[in-house]
Scaffold this motif. Structure first.
Motif, mmCIF file in Angstrom:
data_model
loop_
_atom_site.group_PDB
_atom_site.id
_atom_site.type_symbol
_atom_site.label_atom_id
_atom_site.label_comp_id
_atom_site.label_asym_id
_atom_site.label_seq_id
_atom_site.Cartn_x
_atom_site.Cartn_y
_atom_site.Cartn_z
ATOM 1 N N TRP A 59 -2.421 -2.011 -1.117
ATOM 2 C CA TRP A 59 -0.946 -2.056 -1.041
ATOM 3 C C TRP A 59 -0.332 -1.846 -2.432
ATOM 4 C CZ3 TRP A 59 3.579 -4.156 -2.692
ATOM 5 C CH2 TRP A 59 4.692 -4.083 -1.845
ATOM 6 N N VAL A 60 -0.794 -2.595 -3.416
ATOM 7 C CA VAL A 60 -0.187 -2.470 -4.761
ATOM 8 C C VAL A 60 -0.574 -1.162 -5.440
ATOM 9 C CG1 VAL A 60 0.220 -4.886 -5.322
ATOM 10 C CG2 VAL A 60 -1.978 -3.919 -5.829
ATOM 11 N N ARG A 85 -1.130 1.689 -3.901
ATOM 12 C CA ARG A 85 -0.310 2.734 -3.289
ATOM 13 C C ARG A 85 1.106 2.691 -3.847
ATOM 14 N NH1 ARG A 85 1.473 2.464 2.167
ATOM 15 N NH2 ARG A 85 2.059 4.610 2.294
ATOM 16 N N LYS A 86 1.604 1.500 -4.026
ATOM 17 C CA LYS A 86 2.975 1.342 -4.514
ATOM 18 C C LYS A 86 3.114 1.795 -5.951
ATOM 19 C CE LYS A 86 6.224 -1.342 -6.446
ATOM 20 N NZ LYS A 86 6.404 -2.417 -7.393
ATOM 21 N N ASN A 87 2.182 1.368 -6.796
ATOM 22 C CA ASN A 87 2.298 1.686 -8.222
ATOM 23 C C ASN A 87 1.551 2.952 -8.629
ATOM 24 O OD1 ASN A 87 3.871 -0.675 -8.966
ATOM 25 N ND2 ASN A 87 2.038 -1.833 -8.516
#
Lengths: 126, 243
Positions: free
Chosen positions: A23-24, A26-28
Motif C-alpha cells: 500500500w505505501v 504504491r502510494k509513494n
C-alpha cells in the motif's frame, strides 16, 4: 429466543505487514526499507525487517519493483536499497507463495513472471 | 536508528477524532480535515492509517474532475469498465462491501467548481458511512470555510491540526527510535534545533547515534552535545539568505 449479535459489525479492514508495505509503496512509488518500516511498523512485529526484505526481493525478482542501491553516507556501509514500483499491479498486494516462491497477483488472478524470463519467451514463441 | 512508526500527540489526536466521527457523526457528516505545516508528520500519519485501514488514497491534482475520480475509484475497487452508470453502481456496491476510508491529499485541488470533486467523494462515502479525510497545508484550510462551500464545510465534523512536535513528542520520538539513550537536555536541544519538525528530528537522531559511536558512549547528556549541530534547518538558512 434470538441469539448473537444483531448490530452490523464494523467492516474496517486490517491487513498484514506485506499488504501494508505494498500500500505505501504504491502510494509513494519509491521508498527504502527503513522508510517503509517507519511508516507501517509498530515495533511489535516479529522480524519485520527480514519479512519485508524477503517480500521485496521476490517482487524485484519478477520485475514488479526495481532495486537501486543508494549511498547512506556511512564509511563501512554498502549503502541501502531503494525500491521503486515499476509495475503497478493494482490495489491488492501481490502474494508470494511460500512453497513455490511464485508471485501471485490477486488483481489479475495470474502468476507474475519476469517479462524477459525464459518462460515468457517460450510462451510468446508459441 | 530504529525504524517504526511513533504515535505522537498529533497522531493520537487524529485517532481520537476519527473514533469520535465514526461513532457519533451522521453518515453525511463523516469528513475530517487534516492540516499542518510541512514536516509535522501529516503524510507519515496518513500513510500509517491508510495502510492500516487499506484506505483509498487519492492524490489531489490541479484540473482534477469528477470523471477522473470515478475512474480512479473504479480502478482502486477493481470495477473498471462499462458505462458511467454501471461504473457508479459498481463503486457503490464495492463501497457497501468494504466501507473504505478515503484519503484525499492536497484536497484544495478538489475545491474548484464549488468543490464538485469533494462533493462527489462525499456523496459516495455518505451512502455507506465511510470517512472522508481531506488533507491540506495549513495555509489552505481557510478555503474550506468559504461561504460558497457551505455544503462541504458544514459536513466537516472534525478538524485536526498537525502541530510541530512538543517536548513530550520529541522525548518519545528519541526514546523509541534512537539507539542511544539521551537525557532531557539533549531532547530540548533537538527540539530547539529542529523546531519540532519530524524530518529534522530524524536527522538529529542519526547525528546523535554517530556522535555517540565516535565518542564510544552509549548514553549522551546535554553536556556531551553542547554546541553540536544535531540537524540543519535549511529553511532557516534560506531565510537568512533573503535578508
Amino acid at each position: 429466543m434470538q441469539q448473537g449479535q444483531k448490530a452490523s459489525r464494523a467492516k474496517t479492514m486490517t491487513i498484514g505487514l506485506r499488504a501494508k508495505a505494498w500500500w505505501v509503496l504504491r502510494k509513494n512509488r519509491s521508498m527504502t526499507l527503513a522508510e517503509i518500516q517507519s511508516t507501517i511498523c509498530t515495533g511489535k512485529e516479529k522480524s519485520a525487517d527480514s519479512n519485508l526484505r524477503r517480500y521485496l526481493k521476490k517482487l524485484a525478482d519478477v520485475g514488479v519493483i526495481d532495486v537501486e542501491t543508494i549511498d547512506d553516507d556511512k564509511l563501512t556501509s554498502n549503502g541501502v536499497n531503494r525500491y521503486t514500483v515499476v509495475k503497478n499491479l493494482g490495489p491488492q498486494a501481490p502474494v508470494v507463495r511460500a512453497k513455490s516462491g511464485q508471485v501471485f497477483d490477486p488483481n489479475s488472478g495470474r502468476i507474475v513472471v519476469r517479462e524477459d524470463s525464459v518462460i515468457m519467451k517460450e510462451a510468446s514463441n508459441g | 536508528m530504529k525504524a517504526h512508526f511513533v504515535k505522537t500527540s498529533n497522531y493520537n489526536n487524529f485517532i481520537t477524532m476519527l473514533a469520535g466521527v465514526e461513532a457519533q457523526a451522521p453518515k453525511e457528516g463523516r469528513i475530517i480535515n487534516v492540516n499542518g505545516e510541512p514536516g509535522s508528520g501529516k503524510s507519515r500519519a496518513m500513510d500509517h492509517i491508510g495502510a492500516e485501514r487499506n484506505a483509498i488514497y487519492i492524490e489531489g491534482m490541479p484540473g482534477m474532475t469528477v470523471t477522473y475520480l470515478r475512474e480512479l475509484l473504479a480502478h482502486e475497487l477493481g470495477c473498471s469498465g462499462g458505462s458511467m452508470f454501471r461504473q457508479q453502481q459498481a463503486i457503490n456496491k464495492a463501497f457497501a462491501d468494504r466501507q473504505p476510508m478515503v484519503i484525499l491529499d492536497e484536497a484544495q485541488h478538489g475545491l474548484n467548481k464549488k468543490a464538485e470533486c469533494i462533493e462527489f467523494l462525499r456523496r459516495t462515502c455518505e451512502q455507506v458511512g465511510s470517512v472522508l479525510v481531506l488533507v491540506c497545508h495549513t495555509s489552505e484550510k481557510h478555503r474550506f470555510g468559504e461561504h460558497k462551500l457551505a455544503h462541504i464545510s458544514t459536513r466537516i465534523s472534525a478538524v485536526v491540526e498537525f502541530a510541530p512536535a512538543t517536548l513530550e513528542d520529541c522525548a518519545l520520538y528519541l526514546k523509541e527510535l534512537c539507539e542511544v539513550e539521551v537525557d532531557s537536555g539533549v531532547v530540548a536541544q533537538a527540539l530547539q534545533q529542529s523546531r519540532g519538525r519530524y524530518r529534522l528530528l530524524s536527522n538529529a537522531c542519526r547525528t546523535l547515534e554517530d556522535y555517540a559511536l565516535t565518542k564510544g558512549q552509549v548514553m549522551l547528556t546535554a553536556e556531551d552535545v553542547k554546541g553540536v549541530m544535531l540537524c540543519e534547518d535549511a529553511m532557516k538558512s534560506l531565510r537568512k539568505g533573503l535578508k
